[in-house]
Enzyme design. Structure first.
Site, mmCIF file in Angstrom:
data_model
loop_
_atom_site.group_PDB
_atom_site.id
_atom_site.type_symbol
_atom_site.label_atom_id
_atom_site.label_comp_id
_atom_site.label_asym_id
_atom_site.label_seq_id
_atom_site.Cartn_x
_atom_site.Cartn_y
_atom_site.Cartn_z
ATOM 1 N N SER A 130 0.842 -1.174 0.275
ATOM 2 C CA SER A 130 -0.192 -0.109 -0.239
ATOM 3 C C SER A 130 0.796 1.122 0.114
ATOM 4 O O SER A 130 1.797 1.383 -0.807
ATOM 5 C CB SER A 130 -1.096 -0.084 1.231
ATOM 6 O OG SER A 130 -2.054 0.818 1.055
ATOM 7 N N ASP A 344 -8.786 -5.960 -4.994
ATOM 8 C CA ASP A 344 -8.533 -4.708 -4.134
ATOM 9 C C ASP A 344 -9.230 -3.433 -4.387
ATOM 10 O O ASP A 344 -9.230 -3.093 -5.478
ATOM 11 C CB ASP A 344 -7.006 -4.296 -4.476
ATOM 12 C CG ASP A 344 -6.398 -3.334 -3.428
ATOM 13 O OD1 ASP A 344 -7.168 -2.472 -2.902
ATOM 14 O OD2 ASP A 344 -5.130 -3.181 -3.170
ATOM 15 N N HIS A 378 -6.946 -6.104 -0.367
ATOM 16 C CA HIS A 378 -5.826 -5.049 -0.290
ATOM 17 C C HIS A 378 -4.776 -5.536 0.832
ATOM 18 O O HIS A 378 -5.107 -5.732 1.879
ATOM 19 C CB HIS A 378 -6.247 -3.565 0.164
ATOM 20 C CG HIS A 378 -5.095 -2.728 -0.013
ATOM 21 N ND1 HIS A 378 -4.560 -2.329 -0.868
ATOM 22 C CD2 HIS A 378 -4.879 -2.011 1.441
ATOM 23 C CE1 HIS A 378 -3.620 -1.350 -0.302
ATOM 24 N NE2 HIS A 378 -3.720 -1.110 0.872
#
Length: 454
Positions: A130, A344, A378
């Site tokens: 991320s 995601d 994610h």
């Protein structure tokens, strides 16, 4: 620190790099493997999370392997990963979060490692997901000689484009005239079931996963939902554009991610969730997106798709790590292993695919590989649903073999577990290859899958 539970004994060094970069280094007091490992941090950071139980943006799993390890807080304290108040009228803190926290922590942590052991680490690795993935690519861009291998997971490569423009697009599309959300948590389940019914079996296996979202031709108009809800879905599944139809960001919410929408997009039954429109998007726009911060009264509803993307341009130079020219990193012998979950719903995977294809065209050479993981949330944060969680993929071992043995990975094994027991195993294939079921035997068995390029 004495050995405890499954951690070895280690020397713990915590400190601050001026003005406000908090960091921690952990050095095994015995059986050091001779290597250095550094982790990024997630969201807007704000905490030195050295004891995180995660496998991404975390260090203890590498400490257990004998690595000297380090991590940092992104250059500031925050009340949580969605807190951006630290950036209000604070360009120094923005630069620290953008790139300097990783650079300075790398310098300090390596120096401490060398001083402690009396020799330099023979290999250095960086891993992040991320924001940590954005940091990973930033390290390859700005510090091409610092790491032999870098893991970039679900990287938020373009923060103004994603968290500014795209998140405002998401929020505005799902807000009615009274300021209330149009899609409700229960709608996410309806959409998820319909998408699976339409696209799950396209790969020859009915496993509750959309293996190839770009090839899924799901039409929201087929749903028994109110027209205003269909309009939200049409917007979410489309890239943001300005009033002239000009593309503003090359990715949208992927089909197949609907099972994970409550946390990220629609909110959860009973409250909570919807972190994209309620937390990350608003706070970024208020305090980080523009050179002149509009402050706490600013809302994603105020975002102007014709003028505000250009207003964010100066911040791109601070935050973005999507430059496809990684020639210096490649020439230094560095290896870049990227991965992204196809499901995601916060850092949309289409951007990563587009970036990687640009990288191949611009830099070339076999120094970078991308693995797209069907059904993965994610960073593998959420464990519900049929896809794998973060403990179902091991990019570090694959990267070690690539850097130290010259064995470039064509696939990485992914495993879904339930209550500690494997449910299925299959490969994540190096892009653009895809996992194909042979049509024989059990689909849960990795031996019945292969990686093929169409």
């Amino acid at each position: 620190m004495a050995a405890k539970d499954d951690l070895p004994g280690y020397c713990r060094i915590a400190g601050t790099i001026r003005p406000a970069i908090g960091f921690e280094v952990r050095l095994p007091t015995s059986d050091w493997n001779g290597k250095f490992y550094m982790a990024g941090c997630g969201g807007f950071c704000g905490k030195v999370d050295a004891d995180s139980p995660n496998l991404f943006n975390a260090i203890n799993h590498a400490l257990k392997r004998g690595y000297a390890v380090a991590t940092m807080d992104g250059g500031h304290w925050g009340s949580g990963s969605t807190d951006a108040r630290w950036a209000d009228a604070n360009p120094v803190a923005e630069a620290d979060w953008g790139y300097r926290a990783v650079e300075e922590t790398t310098r300090v942590a390596k120096a401490l490692t060398t001083a402690f052991y009396g020799e330099d680490p023979r290999h250095a690795y960086f891993q992040g997901c991320s924001t940590g993935g954005r940091m990973a690519n930033m390290a390859a861009m700005r510090m091409p000689d610092a790491f032999d291998g870098i893991i970039s997971g679900a990287p938020a490569l373009d923060y103004p484009g994603l968290v500014g423009t795209s998140f405002a697009w998401i929020a505005q599309a799902n807000t009615d005239r009274d300021g209330n959300p149009i899609l409700q948590p229960e709608d996410a389940r309806i959409v998820a079931d319909a998408v699976i019914a339409a696209c799950d079996a396209a790969d020859g296996v009915e496993d509750g996963i959309v293996s190839d979202p770009p090839a899924c031709r799901f039409d929201p108009a087929t749903l028994d939902l109110a027209p205003e809800k269909i309009a939200v879905l049409d917007a979410w599944y489309s890239e943001p554009v300005d009033s002239a139809g000009t593309l503003l960001y090359p990715a949208a919410v992927p089909v197949g991610s609907e099972a994970f929408w409550p946390l990220w997009l629609t909110g959860m039954p009973g409250g909570g969730g919807a972190l994209v429109p309620r937390a990350f998007g608003p706070n970024f726009l208020r305090y980080m997106a523009f050179p002149d911060d509009p402050g706490a009264d600013y809302s994603p509803q105020n975002f102007d798709f014709d003028t505000d993307p250009a207003r964010m341009a100066p911040q791109e130079d601070i935050y973005n790590s999507d430059d496809p020219d990684l020639g210096a990193f490649a020439e230094s012998g560095g290896k870049l292993l990227m991965y992204h979950g196809w499901a995601d719903a916060i850092v949309f995977p289409g951007k990563t695919v587009a970036y990687f294809e640009d990288l191949q065209q611009t830099t070339g050479g076999d120094f970078a590989r991308l693995f797209m993981v069907p059904g993965m949330d994610h960073c593998g944060i959420q464990t519900t649903g049929p896809g794998i969680a973060q403990d179902g993929i091991d990019p570090l071992t694959a990267l070690e073999r690539w850097v130290e043995d010259g064995a470039a990975p064509d696939s990485i094994e992914t495993t879904k577990t339930a209550e500690g027991t494997p449910v299925w195993t299959r490969p994540a294939c190096a892009w653009p290859a895809k996992a194909v079921f042979s049509g024989e035997g059990e689909w849960q068995d990795a031996a019945n899958w292969s990686c093929k390029t169409e």
